[in-house]
Motif scaffolding. Structure first.
Motif, PDB file in Angstrom:
ATOM      1  N   MET A  40      54.567  12.943 -89.682  1.00 43.90           N
ATOM      2  CA  MET A  40      53.930  11.957 -88.815  1.00 43.90           C
ATOM      3  C   MET A  40      54.944  11.314 -87.856  1.00 43.90           C
ATOM      4  SD  MET A  40      51.278   9.151 -90.330  1.00 43.90           S
ATOM      5  CE  MET A  40      52.513   8.305 -91.263  1.00 43.90           C
ATOM      6  N   ILE A  41      56.201  11.104 -88.303  1.00 39.08           N
ATOM      7  CA  ILE A  41      57.167  10.366 -87.490  1.00 39.08           C
ATOM      8  C   ILE A  41      58.279  11.226 -86.910  1.00 39.08           C
ATOM      9  CG2 ILE A  41      56.753   8.255 -88.764  1.00 39.08           C
ATOM     10  CD1 ILE A  41      59.546   8.717 -90.062  1.00 39.08           C
ATOM     11  N   ARG A  42      58.325  12.482 -87.250  1.00 41.47           N
ATOM     12  CA  ARG A  42      59.410  13.352 -86.775  1.00 41.47           C
ATOM     13  C   ARG A  42      59.414  13.427 -85.246  1.00 41.47           C
ATOM     14  NH1 ARG A  42      58.596  17.602 -89.927  1.00 41.47           N
ATOM     15  NH2 ARG A  42      60.178  16.972 -91.420  1.00 41.47           N
ATOM     16  N   GLY A  43      60.576  13.116 -84.627  1.00 49.46           N
ATOM     17  CA  GLY A  43      60.717  13.199 -83.182  1.00 49.46           C
ATOM     18  C   GLY A  43      60.212  11.985 -82.416  1.00 49.46           C
ATOM     19  N   LYS A  44      59.656  11.005 -83.091  1.00 48.82           N
ATOM     20  CA  LYS A  44      59.093   9.828 -82.431  1.00 48.82           C
ATOM     21  C   LYS A  44      60.179   8.784 -82.169  1.00 48.82           C
ATOM     22  CE  LYS A  44      54.495  10.574 -82.873  1.00 48.82           C
ATOM     23  NZ  LYS A  44      54.325  11.966 -82.719  1.00 48.82           N
ATOM     24  N   GLU A  45      59.884   7.884 -81.234  1.00 45.92           N
ATOM     25  CA  GLU A  45      60.760   6.743 -80.990  1.00 45.92           C
ATOM     26  C   GLU A  45      60.710   5.840 -82.215  1.00 45.92           C
ATOM     27  OE1 GLU A  45      60.956   2.835 -78.207  1.00 45.92           O
ATOM     28  OE2 GLU A  45      59.816   4.549 -77.449  1.00 45.92           O
ATOM     29  N   VAL A  46      61.811   5.142 -82.499  1.00 53.14           N
ATOM     30  CA  VAL A  46      61.948   4.374 -83.733  1.00 53.14           C
ATOM     31  C   VAL A  46      60.880   3.274 -83.844  1.00 53.14           C
ATOM     32  CG1 VAL A  46      63.459   2.734 -84.901  1.00 53.14           C
ATOM     33  CG2 VAL A  46      64.361   4.884 -84.118  1.00 53.14           C
ATOM     34  N   ASN A  47      60.640   2.528 -82.757  1.00 51.70           N
ATOM     35  CA  ASN A  47      59.644   1.445 -82.818  1.00 51.70           C
ATOM     36  C   ASN A  47      58.243   1.993 -83.053  1.00 51.70           C
ATOM     37  OD1 ASN A  47      61.520  -0.598 -82.456  1.00 51.70           O
ATOM     38  ND2 ASN A  47      61.455  -0.373 -80.230  1.00 51.70           N
ATOM     39  N   THR A  48      57.924   3.102 -82.422  1.00 52.75           N
ATOM     40  CA  THR A  48      56.624   3.746 -82.629  1.00 52.75           C
ATOM     41  C   THR A  48      56.491   4.233 -84.070  1.00 52.75           C
ATOM     42  OG1 THR A  48      56.726   4.509 -80.345  1.00 52.75           O
ATOM     43  CG2 THR A  48      55.068   5.529 -81.752  1.00 52.75           C
ATOM     44  N   VAL A  91      63.795   9.313 -83.990  1.00 51.87           N
ATOM     45  CA  VAL A  91      64.011  10.011 -85.255  1.00 51.87           C
ATOM     46  C   VAL A  91      64.388  11.451 -84.914  1.00 51.87           C
ATOM     47  CG1 VAL A  91      62.982  10.725 -87.428  1.00 51.87           C
ATOM     48  CG2 VAL A  91      62.331   8.540 -86.412  1.00 51.87           C
ATOM     49  N   LYS A  92      65.661  11.763 -85.066  1.00 49.88           N
ATOM     50  CA  LYS A  92      66.155  13.097 -84.704  1.00 49.88           C
ATOM     51  C   LYS A  92      65.612  14.146 -85.664  1.00 49.88           C
ATOM     52  CE  LYS A  92      70.434  15.464 -83.585  1.00 49.88           C
ATOM     53  NZ  LYS A  92      71.889  15.316 -83.510  1.00 49.88           N
ATOM     54  N   SER A  93      65.744  13.874 -86.957  1.00 47.98           N
ATOM     55  CA  SER A  93      65.181  14.788 -87.959  1.00 47.98           C
ATOM     56  C   SER A  93      64.946  14.024 -89.247  1.00 47.98           C
ATOM     57  CB  SER A  93      66.093  15.990 -88.202  1.00 47.98           C
ATOM     58  OG  SER A  93      67.266  15.572 -88.862  1.00 47.98           O
ATOM     59  N   ILE A  94      64.037  14.545 -90.028  1.00 51.36           N
ATOM     60  CA  ILE A  94      63.747  13.976 -91.341  1.00 51.36           C
ATOM     61  C   ILE A  94      63.514  15.138 -92.296  1.00 51.36           C
ATOM     62  CG2 ILE A  94      61.336  13.617 -90.669  1.00 51.36           C
ATOM     63  CD1 ILE A  94      61.296  11.263 -92.663  1.00 51.36           C
ATOM     64  N   ASN A  95      64.245  15.133 -93.402  1.00 57.47           N
ATOM     65  CA  ASN A  95      64.169  16.220 -94.375  1.00 57.47           C
ATOM     66  C   ASN A  95      63.616  15.698 -95.684  1.00 57.47           C
ATOM     67  OD1 ASN A  95      65.522  17.829 -92.496  1.00 57.47           O
ATOM     68  ND2 ASN A  95      67.504  17.252 -93.323  1.00 57.47           N
ATOM     69  N   VAL A  96      62.692  16.448 -96.255  1.00 54.92           N
ATOM     70  CA  VAL A  96      62.155  16.135 -97.579  1.00 54.92           C
ATOM     71  C   VAL A  96      62.431  17.333 -98.470  1.00 54.92           C
ATOM     72  CG1 VAL A  96      60.113  15.541 -98.898  1.00 54.92           C
ATOM     73  CG2 VAL A  96      60.350  14.706 -96.565  1.00 54.92           C
ATOM     74  N   ASP A  97      63.264  17.117 -99.482  1.00 57.94           N
ATOM     75  CA  ASP A  97      63.637  18.183-100.404  1.00 57.94           C
ATOM     76  C   ASP A  97      63.120  17.867-101.788  1.00 57.94           C
ATOM     77  OD1 ASP A  97      65.143  19.423 -98.374  1.00 57.94           O
ATOM     78  OD2 ASP A  97      66.811  18.073 -98.793  1.00 57.94           O
ATOM     79  N   SER A  98      62.863  18.892-102.561  1.00 60.24           N
ATOM     80  CA  SER A  98      62.402  18.708-103.922  1.00 60.24           C
ATOM     81  C   SER A  98      63.545  18.215-104.803  1.00 60.24           C
ATOM     82  CB  SER A  98      61.853  20.022-104.457  1.00 60.24           C
ATOM     83  OG  SER A  98      61.376  19.853-105.754  1.00 60.24           O
ATOM     84  N   ARG A 119      56.517  15.646-110.154  1.00 60.61           N
ATOM     85  CA  ARG A 119      57.501  15.994-109.137  1.00 60.61           C
ATOM     86  C   ARG A 119      58.117  14.749-108.494  1.00 60.61           C
ATOM     87  NH1 ARG A 119      56.734  21.479-107.978  1.00 60.61           N
ATOM     88  NH2 ARG A 119      54.796  22.278-108.819  1.00 60.61           N
ATOM     89  N   SER A 120      59.330  14.913-107.979  1.00 63.78           N
ATOM     90  CA  SER A 120      59.982  13.858-107.210  1.00 63.78           C
ATOM     91  C   SER A 120      60.722  14.520-106.045  1.00 63.78           C
ATOM     92  CB  SER A 120      60.928  13.048-108.088  1.00 63.78           C
ATOM     93  OG  SER A 120      61.875  13.876-108.693  1.00 63.78           O
ATOM     94  N   ASN A 121      61.250  13.716-105.125  1.00 63.08           N
ATOM     95  CA  ASN A 121      61.859  14.296-103.937  1.00 63.08           C
ATOM     96  C   ASN A 121      63.034  13.477-103.435  1.00 63.08           C
ATOM     97  OD1 ASN A 121      60.955  12.271-101.937  1.00 63.08           O
ATOM     98  ND2 ASN A 121      58.942  12.978-102.533  1.00 63.08           N
ATOM     99  N   HIS A 122      63.776  14.070-102.504  1.00 62.47           N
ATOM    100  CA  HIS A 122      64.862  13.413-101.784  1.00 62.47           C
ATOM    101  C   HIS A 122      64.467  13.391-100.306  1.00 62.47           C
ATOM    102  CE1 HIS A 122      67.203  13.986-105.367  1.00 62.47           C
ATOM    103  NE2 HIS A 122      67.419  15.273-105.177  1.00 62.47           N
ATOM    104  N   VAL A 123      64.670  12.251 -99.640  1.00 60.19           N
ATOM    105  CA  VAL A 123      64.349  12.131 -98.222  1.00 60.19           C
ATOM    106  C   VAL A 123      65.615  11.726 -97.470  1.00 60.19           C
ATOM    107  CG1 VAL A 123      62.840  11.041 -96.531  1.00 60.19           C
ATOM    108  CG2 VAL A 123      62.067  11.293 -98.865  1.00 60.19           C
ATOM    109  N   THR A 124      65.877  12.374 -96.329  1.00 54.86           N
ATOM    110  CA  THR A 124      67.005  12.028 -95.472  1.00 54.86           C
ATOM    111  C   THR A 124      66.508  11.902 -94.041  1.00 54.86           C
ATOM    112  OG1 THR A 124      68.427  13.357 -96.897  1.00 54.86           O
ATOM    113  CG2 THR A 124      69.348  12.658 -94.808  1.00 54.86           C
ATOM    114  N   ILE A 125      66.833  10.776 -93.399  1.00 54.72           N
ATOM    115  CA  ILE A 125      66.439  10.527 -92.006  1.00 54.72           C
ATOM    116  C   ILE A 125      67.693  10.461 -91.148  1.00 54.72           C
ATOM    117  CG2 ILE A 125      65.457   8.847 -90.406  1.00 54.72           C
ATOM    118  CD1 ILE A 125      63.463   8.056 -92.406  1.00 54.72           C
TER     119      ILE A 125
END
Length: 139
Positions: A40-48, A91-98, A119-125
């Protein structure tokens, strides 16, 4: 460690210092649900992106919103003289890993058992400034 490996590790370390990012580890949400919010937020401006996360009904969006605020704080720490409004962050990139999976058993009929995977995950922005990119293009 060999010389080439050490040089590459040092180069990677220097490159990481230039990038502003934040990571969240072992979030007890399935990666599939978190990826819906990340897309939903990948590539968007931070305020948006912050507005989208704030008004989203998904539970995972609260965690990603907090993580995005952390990434912005990290960016401010590295770029003390620059105002956030002038930098035009996105937001340059956002990664969701298992991450780890907790395995549980649920009783089933006739003496059987069904496996449940929690399940759980790791998120990096990663966030970046559009102003830097526009100056490089003009040069």
């Amino acid at each position: 460690m060999g010389a080439r490996k050490r040089l590459r590790a040092e180069n990677n370390k220097e490159a990481k210092k230039q990038v502003s990012f934040a990571s969240l580890r072992n979030v007890p949400t399935s990666p599939r649900k978190m990826r819906l919010v990340a897309d939903m937020i990948r590539g968007k401006e931070v305020n948006t992106a912050l507005d989208m996360l704030k008004f989203s009904s998904k539970e995972a969006s609260r965690r990603v919103e907090k993580l995005l605020l952390s990434a912005i704080a990290n960016w401010k720490e590295k770029n003390e003289g620059v105002r956030m409004e002038d930098a035009n962050l996105y937001v340059k990139s956002i990664n969701v890993d298992s991450a780890r999976i907790l395995k549980r058993l649920r009783p089933a009929p006739q003496g059987r058992a069904h496996r449940i995977r929690k399940r759980s995950n790791h998120v990096t922005i990663y966030i970046d400034s559009n102003v830097d990119n526009q100056q490089e293009i003009k040069s």
